[in-house]
Design a protein around this motif. Structure first.
Motif, PDB file in Angstrom:
ATOM      1  N   ASN A  44       0.804  -1.221   0.000  1.00 20.48           N
ATOM      2  CA  ASN A  44       0.000   0.000   0.000  1.00 20.48           C
ATOM      3  C   ASN A  44       0.840   1.275   0.000  1.00 20.48           C
ATOM      4  OD1 ASN A  44      -2.479  -1.481   0.193  1.00 20.48           O
ATOM      5  ND2 ASN A  44      -2.009  -1.847   2.343  1.00 20.48           N
ATOM      6  N   PHE A  45       2.148   1.119  -0.247  1.00 20.38           N
ATOM      7  CA  PHE A  45       3.025   2.292  -0.314  1.00 20.38           C
ATOM      8  C   PHE A  45       4.092   1.998  -1.356  1.00 20.38           C
ATOM      9  CE2 PHE A  45       6.081   5.481   1.359  1.00 20.38           C
ATOM     10  CZ  PHE A  45       5.221   6.556   1.492  1.00 20.38           C
ATOM     11  N   LYS A  46       3.723   2.160  -2.610  1.00 16.37           N
ATOM     12  CA  LYS A  46       4.585   1.750  -3.708  1.00 16.37           C
ATOM     13  C   LYS A  46       4.662   2.826  -4.776  1.00 16.37           C
ATOM     14  CE  LYS A  46       6.150  -2.322  -2.611  1.00 16.37           C
ATOM     15  NZ  LYS A  46       6.291  -1.942  -1.204  1.00 16.37           N
ATOM     16  N   LEU A  47       5.827   2.893  -5.435  1.00 17.98           N
ATOM     17  CA  LEU A  47       6.002   3.787  -6.579  1.00 17.98           C
ATOM     18  C   LEU A  47       5.035   3.408  -7.690  1.00 17.98           C
ATOM     19  CD1 LEU A  47       9.897   3.964  -6.737  1.00 17.98           C
ATOM     20  CD2 LEU A  47       8.374   5.953  -6.565  1.00 17.98           C
ATOM     21  N   PRO A  48       4.640   4.379  -8.539  1.00 22.42           N
ATOM     22  CA  PRO A  48       3.764   4.030  -9.656  1.00 22.42           C
ATOM     23  C   PRO A  48       4.459   3.087 -10.619  1.00 22.42           C
ATOM     24  CG  PRO A  48       4.553   6.308  -9.829  1.00 22.42           C
ATOM     25  CD  PRO A  48       4.955   5.815  -8.486  1.00 22.42           C
ATOM     26  N   ALA A  49       3.685   2.168 -11.198  1.00 25.06           N
ATOM     27  CA  ALA A  49       4.243   1.234 -12.169  1.00 25.06           C
ATOM     28  C   ALA A  49       4.768   1.970 -13.390  1.00 25.06           C
ATOM     29  CB  ALA A  49       3.177   0.212 -12.567  1.00 25.06           C
ATOM     30  N   ASP A  50       4.127   3.088 -13.714  1.00 24.04           N
ATOM     31  CA  ASP A  50       4.539   3.908 -14.849  1.00 24.04           C
ATOM     32  C   ASP A  50       5.663   4.842 -14.410  1.00 24.04           C
ATOM     33  OD1 ASP A  50       4.840   5.565 -17.017  1.00 24.04           O
ATOM     34  OD2 ASP A  50       2.797   6.348 -16.986  1.00 24.04           O
ATOM     35  N   ALA A  51       6.879   4.582 -14.885  1.00 24.73           N
ATOM     36  CA  ALA A  51       8.044   5.379 -14.466  1.00 24.73           C
ATOM     37  C   ALA A  51       8.011   6.798 -15.006  1.00 24.73           C
ATOM     38  CB  ALA A  51       9.331   4.687 -14.919  1.00 24.73           C
ATOM     39  N   SER A  52       7.062   7.096 -15.895  1.00 26.05           N
ATOM     40  CA  SER A  52       6.947   8.462 -16.409  1.00 26.05           C
ATOM     41  C   SER A  52       5.967   9.306 -15.598  1.00 26.05           C
ATOM     42  CB  SER A  52       6.516   8.448 -17.877  1.00 26.05           C
ATOM     43  OG  SER A  52       5.183   7.963 -18.002  1.00 26.05           O
ATOM     44  N   ALA A  53       5.299   8.681 -14.616  1.00 25.38           N
ATOM     45  CA  ALA A  53       4.327   9.408 -13.792  1.00 25.38           C
ATOM     46  C   ALA A  53       5.052  10.326 -12.819  1.00 25.38           C
ATOM     47  CB  ALA A  53       3.438   8.426 -13.037  1.00 25.38           C
ATOM     48  N   PRO A  54       4.559  11.540 -12.603  1.00 24.45           N
ATOM     49  CA  PRO A  54       5.167  12.434 -11.608  1.00 24.45           C
ATOM     50  C   PRO A  54       4.870  11.931 -10.199  1.00 24.45           C
ATOM     51  CG  PRO A  54       3.712  13.631 -13.136  1.00 24.45           C
ATOM     52  CD  PRO A  54       3.436  12.180 -13.306  1.00 24.45           C
ATOM     53  N   ILE A  55       5.769  12.227  -9.258  1.00 27.01           N
ATOM     54  CA  ILE A  55       5.533  11.875  -7.861  1.00 27.01           C
ATOM     55  C   ILE A  55       5.806  13.086  -6.972  1.00 27.01           C
ATOM     56  CG2 ILE A  55       6.009   9.413  -8.164  1.00 27.01           C
ATOM     57  CD1 ILE A  55       8.774   9.889  -6.912  1.00 27.01           C
ATOM     58  N   ILE A  56       4.990  13.213  -5.909  1.00 22.67           N
ATOM     59  CA  ILE A  56       5.159  14.247  -4.887  1.00 22.67           C
ATOM     60  C   ILE A  56       5.365  13.529  -3.564  1.00 22.67           C
ATOM     61  CG2 ILE A  56       4.094  16.212  -3.710  1.00 22.67           C
ATOM     62  CD1 ILE A  56       2.288  16.521  -6.223  1.00 22.67           C
ATOM     63  N   MET A  57       6.467  13.831  -2.878  1.00 23.10           N
ATOM     64  CA  MET A  57       6.826  13.127  -1.644  1.00 23.10           C
ATOM     65  C   MET A  57       6.878  14.124  -0.489  1.00 23.10           C
ATOM     66  SD  MET A  57       9.955  11.013  -3.437  1.00 23.10           S
ATOM     67  CE  MET A  57      10.456  12.501  -4.342  1.00 23.10           C
ATOM     68  N   ILE A  58       6.182  13.808   0.592  1.00 22.01           N
ATOM     69  CA  ILE A  58       6.121  14.688   1.761  1.00 22.01           C
ATOM     70  C   ILE A  58       6.604  13.900   2.967  1.00 22.01           C
ATOM     71  CG2 ILE A  58       4.633  16.147   3.181  1.00 22.01           C
ATOM     72  CD1 ILE A  58       2.695  16.153   0.694  1.00 22.01           C
ATOM     73  N   GLY A  59       7.808  14.237   3.471  1.00 23.69           N
ATOM     74  CA  GLY A  59       8.394  13.447   4.553  1.00 23.69           C
ATOM     75  C   GLY A  59       9.278  14.250   5.480  1.00 23.69           C
ATOM     76  N   PRO A  60       8.717  14.884   6.501  1.00 21.89           N
ATOM     77  CA  PRO A  60       9.545  15.594   7.487  1.00 21.89           C
ATOM     78  C   PRO A  60      10.263  14.624   8.418  1.00 21.89           C
ATOM     79  CG  PRO A  60       7.233  15.708   8.100  1.00 21.89           C
ATOM     80  CD  PRO A  60       7.275  15.023   6.773  1.00 21.89           C
ATOM     81  N   GLY A  61      11.396  15.067   8.970  1.00 19.64           N
ATOM     82  CA  GLY A  61      12.137  14.244   9.919  1.00 19.64           C
ATOM     83  C   GLY A  61      12.523  12.909   9.320  1.00 19.64           C
ATOM     84  N   THR A  62      12.388  11.836  10.117  1.00 20.91           N
ATOM     85  CA  THR A  62      12.741  10.508   9.621  1.00 20.91           C
ATOM     86  C   THR A  62      11.735   9.998   8.595  1.00 20.91           C
ATOM     87  OG1 THR A  62      11.625   9.505  11.520  1.00 20.91           O
ATOM     88  CG2 THR A  62      13.998   9.853  11.703  1.00 20.91           C
ATOM     89  N   GLY A  63      10.657  10.746   8.370  1.00 23.17           N
ATOM     90  CA  GLY A  63       9.730  10.419   7.290  1.00 23.17           C
ATOM     91  C   GLY A  63      10.376  10.533   5.922  1.00 23.17           C
TER      92      GLY A  63
END
Length: 600
Positions: free
Chosen positions: A447-466
């Motif tokens: 339930n926490f995986k990169l998109p199968a399509d490597a051309s899809a944009p991703i936005i990552m939000i991770g403060p601290g050890t996140g």
């Protein structure tokens, strides 16, 4: 070598085949054994399936739907185990994830086995929200035709332990369904309780019909198609610590460790988004103080799982020696017979109990409410088993073969006049020398995986050890040559001392692997700035990325950060989309697996 099946003495297998068979059987988990039994039965049936096929049961009881709601993957693993066990009993079953389930279909179900975890403070997993809302809405159908049983997963250190299991169990009965087996609420050491539930629920279903399995061929991948490790949650791998680097600069009040562990020879594999499970040991000084307070000798023998070991060893590796849970407190109260403790556990003292539990540990309980004539055996029977701790993986296996990297904040604080420390974080930070071994396993999280399509944009939000899984995400995207844009939001206290992996991010920005990065250092100005403030500041761009098909990921603290980020996302969609239906928009993102969270 110990013979697993002595009756094989008259086996038609030759010596090499017999030895291989023994070794193979010894490597299997109970659910794999169940599957293998059905497979072998199919091979020798009248209409023997060809090689590369497996036995699929038809006939018998009408199909069982195993409905699963999971945040990190434990419920899914148990659903698969239930499915395999059902097949070994000649029962047909199908696993359906709540997030993918067509809700109107519920009224047609005849046999439901529900496996659901509770997330945070009594909330459903992200992929179970729609199902939970539907069941408690006016649209919920009559389920008088259905038989059901519920397995709940949770953590007894939280107030609303297994609330989702309780909710589903109660609501299904209210809608007319017939409970065929009592609900079981599982704590963090869930294996034995879950397996007993599977046996009981499937036994009830099997007893309701005469099962006459008919075996037919179904395509099956060959064994060589997938590489399985012998090392699991039940049999962890002793990983060697290769490197330990403190990421914070001088003067920081934080202590964040970058740990690199060797998986050489384990056969363990992982993907970005997975976690490492670590079995820690309690600190010797914590155990010594607890033993002194209770007037116990560490050499006293106690029984643990049927074996005699010393009390010290029991507290060192087998039981929680710090965390107070409500069930533990209730068991201790029954022995202490202290009116003040009984009052604290009463229905009218929930606030007082929550206040007491916050910042206190088992030693405080022993000091504040001493139990006269308490035996060491009775004491350990009050305690919860010491569970593994999960840490998000901070590396890509493609970039670091046979290694796994972690980002761990050492937890140290003071409360009620005592120095406190995190069990696993300080086990890793203080008591594992380089070349020391750490018991680990891989906890897969679908339930926490990169998109199968490597051309899809991703936005990552991770403060601290996140930030940990997003280091893995970016490493993976670099390794596979992904062309999709990537945007990282990171936050911590101070730019000068707490910019975790700063040099790596700057290099990724320079070479284009990372398209954009926005940072919030909360203590570097008069007014605190967090990642959610940056999201709102750049809301127009963020919404544009979502409209382009971006996947958005959040990792970190569930109690505050994740809620604040979610609220910011709703505001952005409402203001930029002008939809007035922001909740529906976000729900669609979740259903499409374009909004995923790894929060704790």
């Amino acid at each position: 070598m110990q013979t697993l099946f002595p009756e094989l003495g008259q086996t038609p297998l030759n010596e090499d085949q017999h030895q291989f068979f023994q070794q193979f059987i010894a490597s299997l988990s109970p659910e794999q054994l169940a599957w293998a039994g059905g497979y072998l039965t199919g091979l020798v049936s009248k209409d023997s399936p060809a090689s590369g096929a497996t036995a699929s049961v038809s006939g018998g009881i009408s199909e069982i739907t195993i409905l699963v709601g999971s945040q990190t993957g434990n419920s899914e693993a148990l659903a698969e185990q239930t499915h395999q066990l059902a097949a070994s009993r000649g029962l047909r079953s199908v696993i359906k994830k709540m997030g993918d389930y067509k809700l109107p279909q519920l009224k047609t179900e005849k046999n439901l086995l529900v496996i659901v975890s509770t997330h945070g403070e009594g909330e459903p997993p992200d992929n179970a929200r729609a199902m939970h809302e539907y069941l408690f809405s006016k649209r919920a159908p009559s389920l008088k035709q259905a038989h059901f049983a519920v397995l709940g997963l949770g953590d007894s250190s939280y107030e609303f332990f297994c609330k989702m299991g309780i909710d589903f169990d109660r609501r299904l009965e209210e809608l007319g369904a017939t409970r065929i087996y009592q609900r079981v609420d599982c704590d963090v050491d869930y294996e034995h309780a879950a397996e007993a539930w599977m046996e009981g629920a499937l036994g009830e279903l099997a007893a309701r019909t005469e099962v006459k399995p008919q075996l037919t061929a179904v395509p099956l991948p060959s064994f060589s198609a997938a590489k399985h490790s012998l090392y699991t949650r039940k049999n962890p791998f002793p990983a060697v610590l290769l490197e330990d680097i403190v990421l914070n600069g001088s003067g920081s009040i934080k202590e964040t460790h970058h740990l690199e562990l060797s998986l050489e020879g384990s056969g363990l594999t992982y993907e970005p988004g997975d976690a490492v499970g670590i079995y820690p040991a309690n600190a010797p000084d914590v155990i010594a103080e607890l033993l002194q307070t209770l007037h116990f000798s560490g050499d006293t023998q106690v029984k643990v799982d049927g074996s005699d070991i010393t009390l010290y060893d029991a507290l060192y590796r087998h039981y929680e020696a710090t965390l107070i849970t409500r069930p533990m407190m209730q068991k201790y109260s029954a022995l202490a017979k202290n009116p003040k403790l009984d009052q604290l556990l009463g229905d009218n003292s929930k606030k007082e109990l929550n206040d007491y539990l916050y910042g206190r540990e088992i030693i405080d309980l022993a000091v504040d409410f001493p139990a006269d004539n308490l035996s060491p055996q009775a004491f350990v029977e009050c305690l919860r088993k010491l569970p593994p701790r999960l840490y998000s993986i901070a590396s890509s296996l493609k970039q670091h073969p046979n290694e796994v990297h972690l980002t761990v904040a050492a937890v140290r604080y003071q409360s009620y006049g005592r120095e406190r420390k995190g069990v696993c974080s300080t086990f890793l930070a203080d008591r594992i020398a380089e070349d020391g071994a750490i018991p680990v396993y891989i906890d897969h999280n679908n339930n926490f995986k990169l998109p199968a399509d490597a051309s899809a944009p991703i936005i990552m939000i991770g403060p601290g050890t996140g930030i940990a899984p997003f280091r893995a995400f970016v490493e993976e995207r670099e390794a596979i040559g992904a062309t999709g844009k990537s945007w990282l939001f990171f936050g911590d206290q101070h730019f000068m001392t707490d910019f975790l992996y700063q040099a790596e991010w700057l290099q990724y920005l320079k070479n284009g692997v990372l398209t954009r990065m926005d940072v919030a250092f909360s203590r570097d100005q008069e007014h605190k700035v967090y990642v959610q403030h940056l999201m709102l500041e750049h809301g127009r761009d963020l919404y544009a990325w979502l409209q382009e098909g971006a996947h958005i990921y959040v990792c970190g603290d569930e109690k505050r950060m994740a809620h604040d980020v979610h609220a910011a996302l709703l505001k952005i969609v409402a203001s930029e989309g002008g939809l007035g239906r922001e909740e529906e928009y976000i729900a669609t993102l979740q259903k499409e697996k374009r909004y995923q969270r790894d929060v704790y």
